[in-house]
Design a protein around this motif. Structure first.
Motif, PDB file in Angstrom:
ATOM      1  N   TYR A 226      50.581  -5.069 -22.420  1.00 52.58           N
ATOM      2  CA  TYR A 226      49.224  -5.354 -21.965  1.00 52.58           C
ATOM      3  C   TYR A 226      48.236  -4.658 -22.904  1.00 52.58           C
ATOM      4  O   TYR A 226      48.610  -3.760 -23.674  1.00 52.58           O
ATOM      5  CB  TYR A 226      49.050  -4.882 -20.513  1.00 52.58           C
ATOM      6  CG  TYR A 226      49.920  -5.661 -19.557  1.00 52.58           C
ATOM      7  CD1 TYR A 226      49.657  -7.000 -19.278  1.00 52.58           C
ATOM      8  CD2 TYR A 226      51.024  -5.068 -18.952  1.00 52.58           C
ATOM      9  CE1 TYR A 226      50.468  -7.730 -18.417  1.00 52.58           C
ATOM     10  CE2 TYR A 226      51.841  -5.794 -18.084  1.00 52.58           C
ATOM     11  CZ  TYR A 226      51.558  -7.114 -17.820  1.00 52.58           C
ATOM     12  OH  TYR A 226      52.366  -7.832 -16.975  1.00 52.58           O
ATOM     13  N   THR A 227      46.993  -5.049 -22.807  1.00 52.12           N
ATOM     14  CA  THR A 227      46.001  -4.566 -23.760  1.00 52.12           C
ATOM     15  C   THR A 227      45.901  -3.037 -23.773  1.00 52.12           C
ATOM     16  O   THR A 227      45.708  -2.451 -24.829  1.00 52.12           O
ATOM     17  CB  THR A 227      44.618  -5.168 -23.458  1.00 52.12           C
ATOM     18  OG1 THR A 227      44.346  -5.015 -22.075  1.00 52.12           O
ATOM     19  CG2 THR A 227      44.573  -6.631 -23.812  1.00 52.12           C
ATOM     20  N   GLU A 228      46.043  -2.430 -22.611  1.00 48.40           N
ATOM     21  CA  GLU A 228      45.955  -0.960 -22.589  1.00 48.40           C
ATOM     22  C   GLU A 228      47.054  -0.318 -23.422  1.00 48.40           C
ATOM     23  O   GLU A 228      46.859   0.714 -24.069  1.00 48.40           O
ATOM     24  CB  GLU A 228      46.063  -0.457 -21.141  1.00 48.40           C
ATOM     25  CG  GLU A 228      44.903  -0.887 -20.272  1.00 48.40           C
ATOM     26  CD  GLU A 228      45.149  -0.577 -18.799  1.00 48.40           C
ATOM     27  OE1 GLU A 228      44.311   0.085 -18.185  1.00 48.40           O
ATOM     28  OE2 GLU A 228      46.190  -1.016 -18.257  1.00 48.40           O
ATOM     29  N   GLN A 229      48.235  -0.945 -23.391  1.00 45.24           N
ATOM     30  CA  GLN A 229      49.356  -0.402 -24.162  1.00 45.24           C
ATOM     31  C   GLN A 229      49.148  -0.651 -25.659  1.00 45.24           C
ATOM     32  O   GLN A 229      49.504   0.190 -26.485  1.00 45.24           O
ATOM     33  CB  GLN A 229      50.658  -1.051 -23.675  1.00 45.24           C
ATOM     34  CG  GLN A 229      50.982  -0.656 -22.241  1.00 45.24           C
ATOM     35  CD  GLN A 229      52.026  -1.583 -21.620  1.00 45.24           C
ATOM     36  OE1 GLN A 229      51.731  -2.728 -21.295  1.00 45.24           O
ATOM     37  NE2 GLN A 229      53.239  -1.093 -21.465  1.00 45.24           N
TER      38      GLN A 229
ATOM     39  N   ARG B  25      46.880   2.047 -26.957  1.00 41.65           N
ATOM     40  CA  ARG B  25      47.570   3.326 -27.144  1.00 41.65           C
ATOM     41  C   ARG B  25      48.474   3.315 -28.380  1.00 41.65           C
ATOM     42  O   ARG B  25      48.510   4.279 -29.143  1.00 41.65           O
ATOM     43  CB  ARG B  25      48.407   3.699 -25.915  1.00 41.65           C
ATOM     44  CG  ARG B  25      47.558   4.115 -24.727  1.00 41.65           C
ATOM     45  CD  ARG B  25      48.397   4.703 -23.609  1.00 41.65           C
ATOM     46  NE  ARG B  25      49.178   5.829 -24.058  1.00 41.65           N
ATOM     47  CZ  ARG B  25      50.517   5.859 -24.108  1.00 41.65           C
ATOM     48  NH1 ARG B  25      51.224   4.823 -23.742  1.00 41.65           N
ATOM     49  NH2 ARG B  25      51.132   6.929 -24.537  1.00 41.65           N
TER      50      ARG B  25
END
Lengths: 329, 329
Positions: free
Chosen positions: B188-191, B194
């Protein structure tokens, strides 16, 4: 200092207050003029119940003066009798919603008091120039006992000042929800972030929630929905298989797979896709085809793209379409 | 204080140092065992040149000991003569890349010195446990005069410690680029944010760039590519029509529409889609179908999904597939 796991991996947890609305029949109706069979709608209703979805938007309550009753299917009008034929008295926790368009609905006469209606929520869809009527509609529906939602459409074509003035007026209404609506599938994630924050700025202090309704012209409907959730949207629209006008909507099966709330169950959704959505694909077309990519990138209504894909023989004439819309725009 | 317009609307400007790599023939070869006609590859080459794309990855340089020459198409091996038949001496600014897999290529013998090769860049693909061999491969290719790239695959299944140790080793090699590779379309975009930041932490101070190679299992390939760009990735993979294994890759037509660098031209890409990609769809299948959604969500190799979609009659048996892979995983 050890970082908070919630900050490192926020996608592992869930937000209990987040609620999902299924708009398969409502937005999907724009693909087939609302000609869904009772069996389709009934199967979808049971799927939503089994999947733990919070709201099902079953169609429009459109004006019979504006739209001919015999040209459109049942779900363009959502008469109480028609809806009850499918859902009975809806003895479930699934809430039912209908959409009313400013300028295209008889909201003064067509809404029963809530205690005589099977509907729980009225969503008011409107363009910037219809904000005043929309606010009146919201107040009227609220006074009749419904939950209400303000859905400002085509926000990607409104100016910042227009959006802000609209939000100021909507903020004073009893609408529980204000929805960021990317009608043209034109918005990138950075723009979604800014809009959600802007909407929250007006909504939050009045106890309203912000919602997201994304279109898939650039294959960003799901991603933009996630982005809106990250930035605080708690009301989320999706549809089975992404069914919806033109490029379609955020696919429910992706959204439910992303949300970690154990109240949602994904298996009934796959069953519905298999039994009902795939057969429908043989009859009507939706999805992020190249013409929709192009109108999305150009921030245009998908009208021209829908038209260009009508004739199967012309569907792959991408260059001709691109030349035409860029010459026109 | 008036906010900087670059902060309000960063998508309006462009980043000159951002470079795009076309992986249509390389990743797409995983769909058809690399059996592209010379005409297809030639048309793609000319499209990339006309569209202003920076790199074209024309295939693998795979070991002829591991893979039978007669079972796979030309572009599994990319012999210099075969490539020159299509691109001549490549008298253009488009750079040509080939991919070599750790464990599956004869990198000690199969690479000519750069001044005798038509290739400009060697991309080394590897899993965590192959990091040491990958570093040797990068050094060898660099010493022969090629640009090099380190593509750590299946990063969604590696631990943080594994990734960090790998990056520490790769950082000491001459690789100009380290690529975040979402092989399973699980991130997902959050990953993505990171990982890009983590990779930059190792790469930037050594003058290396970070790249992104996304898969479309959850319709997030384009969105994740945007996210990587936002957070500093300057090397971006995409393919025409998203052609690539299983769910496919980030679609080039969406990426080029998003990038604002006037050196890119989108019209030749629509021409290629129309003339070559759509006819190919009649022969082979790729795209974010439900089985790929499921393996993406479960962070699994798409193998089972590819198998499940092989027989057209079974393609819509979503529930059976879901039950099987969740029982197994």
């Amino acid at each position: 200092m050890t970082p908070d796991p919630k900050d490192i991996a926020p996608w592992i947890t869930y937000r209990p207050e987040l609620k999902v609305l299924d708009c398969t029949v409502r937005d999907g109706g724009l693909v087939n003029d609302h000609h869904f069979s009772d069996d389709f709608v009934k199967a979808l209703y049971h799927t939503c119940v089994e999947a733990g979805i919070d709201y099902m938007e079953i169609g429009y309550k459109a004006s019979k003066r504006v739209f001919q009753r015999d040209r459109f299917g049942t779900w363009k009008f959502c008469d109480e009798d028609d809806v009850r034929r499918v859902v009975g008295d809806n003895p479930t926790s699934l809430k039912l919603a209908a959409m009313m368009d400013a300028g295209k609905s008889d909201w003064k006469t067509d809404l029963l008091p809530k205690d005589r209606s099977v509907f729980d929520m009225i969503r008011v869809a409107f363009y910037v120039h219809q904000t005043v009527e929309a606010c009146e509609m919201i107040k009227a529906a609220h006074e009749k006992g419904y939950e209400t939602s303000a859905n400002l459409m085509a926000v990607s074509q409104a100016t910042e000042v227009e959006i802000e003035q609209c939000l100021e007026l909507v903020a004073e209404t009893p609408a529980q929800v204000v929805v960021v609506v990317d009608s043209f599938g034109a918005l990138y994630t950075e723009q979604i972030e800014r809009l959600v924050k802007k909407y929250l700025g007006y909504a939050k202090e009045r106890g309203k929630e912000v919602g997201i309704h994304a279109h898939n012209n650039q294959q960003l409907a799901f991603a933009n929905t996630i982005e809106a959730i990250i930035h605080g949207a708690n009301r989320v629209d999706a549809s089975m298989g992404g069914l919806g006008r033109g490029a379609g909507n955020c696919p429910m099966e992706l959204l439910i797979g992303f949300l970690r709330n154990p109240k949602f169950r994904i298996r009934p959704i796959y069953q519905f896709l298999q039994d009902w959505i795939e057969p429908l694909r043989a009859e009507v077309e939706w999805g992020p085809y190249v013409q929709y990519n192009i109108t999305g990138q150009l921030n245009l209504h998908p009208r021209a793209a829908i038209e260009a894909r009508k004739n199967p023989e012309d569907r792959n004439k991408y260059v001709e379409f691109y030349d035409r819309v860029t010459a026109e725009s």
